[in-house]
Design an enzyme around this catalytic site. Structure first.
Site, PDB file in Angstrom:
ATOM      1  CB  ILE A  13      -1.005   0.045   1.170  1.00 46.02           C
ATOM      2  CG1 ILE A  13      -1.885  -1.222   1.164  1.00 46.02           C
ATOM      3  CG2 ILE A  13      -1.688   1.293   1.286  1.00 46.02           C
ATOM      4  CD1 ILE A  13      -2.904  -1.573   2.503  1.00 46.02           C
ATOM      5  CG  ASP A  32       9.523  -0.652   4.520  1.00 43.52           C
ATOM      6  OD1 ASP A  32       9.888  -1.956   5.063  1.00 43.52           O
ATOM      7  OD2 ASP A  32       8.433  -0.683   3.987  1.00 43.52           O
ATOM      8  CB  SER A  35      10.571  -7.017   8.288  1.00 45.79           C
ATOM      9  OG  SER A  35       9.579  -6.037   8.794  1.00 45.79           O
ATOM     10  N   GLY A  37       8.308  -5.429   3.441  1.00 48.92           N
ATOM     11  CA  GLY A  37       8.370  -4.414   2.156  1.00 48.92           C
ATOM     12  C   GLY A  37       9.499  -4.822   1.128  1.00 48.92           C
ATOM     13  CG  LEU A  76       0.562   3.487   5.029  1.00 49.10           C
ATOM     14  CD1 LEU A  76       0.903   3.459   3.555  1.00 49.10           C
ATOM     15  CD2 LEU A  76      -0.967   2.987   5.171  1.00 49.10           C
ATOM     16  CB  ALA A  78       1.365  -2.601  10.644  1.00 46.69           C
ATOM     17  CE1 TYR A 146      -1.765  -6.019  11.817  1.00 46.84           C
ATOM     18  CE2 TYR A 146      -4.355  -6.950  11.683  1.00 46.84           C
ATOM     19  CZ  TYR A 146      -3.360  -5.935  11.197  1.00 46.84           C
ATOM     20  OH  TYR A 146      -3.518  -5.119  10.073  1.00 46.84           O
ATOM     21  CG  ASN A 175      -9.943  -8.878   3.108  1.00 49.94           C
ATOM     22  OD1 ASN A 175     -10.987  -8.539   3.848  1.00 49.94           O
ATOM     23  ND2 ASN A 175      -9.327  -9.888   3.403  1.00 49.94           N
TER      24      ASN A 175
END
Length: 312
Positions: A13, A32, A35, A37, A76, A78, A146, A175
């Protein structure tokens, strides 16, 4: 030209959002730890600065925020795996909640002035509550660490915003699917795993009987929603579902994908997984009120996704 920070910007995203922002002429800083990406996702542009760092590095993040005083901040990053959060609740909590709280604290203490801070939450916060479609006011029943972290961070965003006058807003993604999803990641959406199996003629593991329903939203519609929420001044201290308002069963979406690709998926069925939600569909009335309208139906989206995979 705006100066924009995207945490998790090498992900699916985040990198698609970055592509759009670059086209709009913005200056984009991406952080980033790769891990989840992929460095190949990053836009090739002079207007992108990339840091291979974790958002849990508090001193680094504080320095980055203070030095740049960004116009827009998209949170973003996570560890987006329910299964991983069940196995490693403390580690995932550091990324999914504490790191975001530290970012808010830096903005507050240093009196930074972003025009908007957009936090990405998840439809996972709703859990298995019986009410459908899910409204932003529906009961919350997080069924994993989560989902707990996502909901708790939403509350921090909304209430910090009100308490300290920070322009915060939250999304609840349903989704999301489309090009750049990483099928090798255990955190990946089901459609990227189906895609990978179709491309490689591998066996797809279907957990449960395939009757579970989801609201699949194409990545371009998600980026539209993020930009609307970032640039609409009235959209603050609140939470918005990001979806299409339409649901389809997993077995039917597999059928639609087979039609779009002209390939047949090999399927192996296994027991349903602990913590998986049976049915999910969004009410998007609130986001529509800001001018959002999903443009890509699931058949069109799957065809676009398949075409992008073939080009790759």
């Amino acid at each position: 030209m705006s100066k924009v920070l995207i945490t998790g910007g090498a992900g699916f995203i985040g990198s698609t959002l970055a592509d759009r922002l670059i086209k709009n002429g913005d200056q984009v800083v991406i952080i980033d730890d790769l891990s989840m990406g992929d460095i190949e996702n990053l836009p090739q542009s002079m207007n992108v600065t990339f840091y291979n760092e974790s958002i849990t590095k508090q001193a680094f993040m504080a320095d980055l925020l203070i030095t740049n005083n960004f116009d827009y901040i998209y949170l973003l990053a996570a560890i987006a795996s329910v299964a991983d959060s069940i196995e490693r609740p403390i580690e995932t909590h550091e990324v999914n909640q504490n790191a975001n709280l530290n970012i808010l604290e830096t903005i507050r203490k240093e009196k930074l002035t972003p025009k908007k801070i957009v936090f990405s939450s998840s439809a996972a916060v709703y859990g298995n509550g019986p009410e459908l479609p899910k409204k932003e006011t529906s009961s919350i029943d997080p069924m994993s660490p989560y989902a707990i972290d996502k909901f708790a961070t939403e509350r921090f965003m909304v209430d910090y915003g009100k308490l300290y006058g920070l322009p915060t807003v939250c999304t609840r993604f349903f989704n999301v699917y489309g090009p750049k999803q990483n099928p090798k990641s255990p955190y990946s959406g089901v459609l990227s795993i189906v895609s990978d199996c179709l491309v490689k003629n591998d066996v797809f593991t279907l957990f449960g009987d395939g009757s579970q329903t989801r609201d699949y939203v194409y990545i371009d519609d998600v980026v539209d929603a993020l930009l609307i929420l970032a640039t609409t001044s009235d959209a603050k201290w609140d939470v918005y579902n990001v979806a299409t308002g339409q649901s389809i069963s997993l077995i039917d979406v597999i059928g639609a994908y087979e039609s779009a690709s002209g390939e047949k998926l090999k399927v192996e069925k296994k027991e349903a997984r602990l913590g998986d939600v049976q049915d999910s569909v969004a009410d998007i009335t609130k986001l529509r009120g800001l001018g959002y309208e999903p443009k890509v139906d699931v058949n069109t989206g799957l065809a676009k996704y398949w075409d992008a995979l073939q080009e790759k």
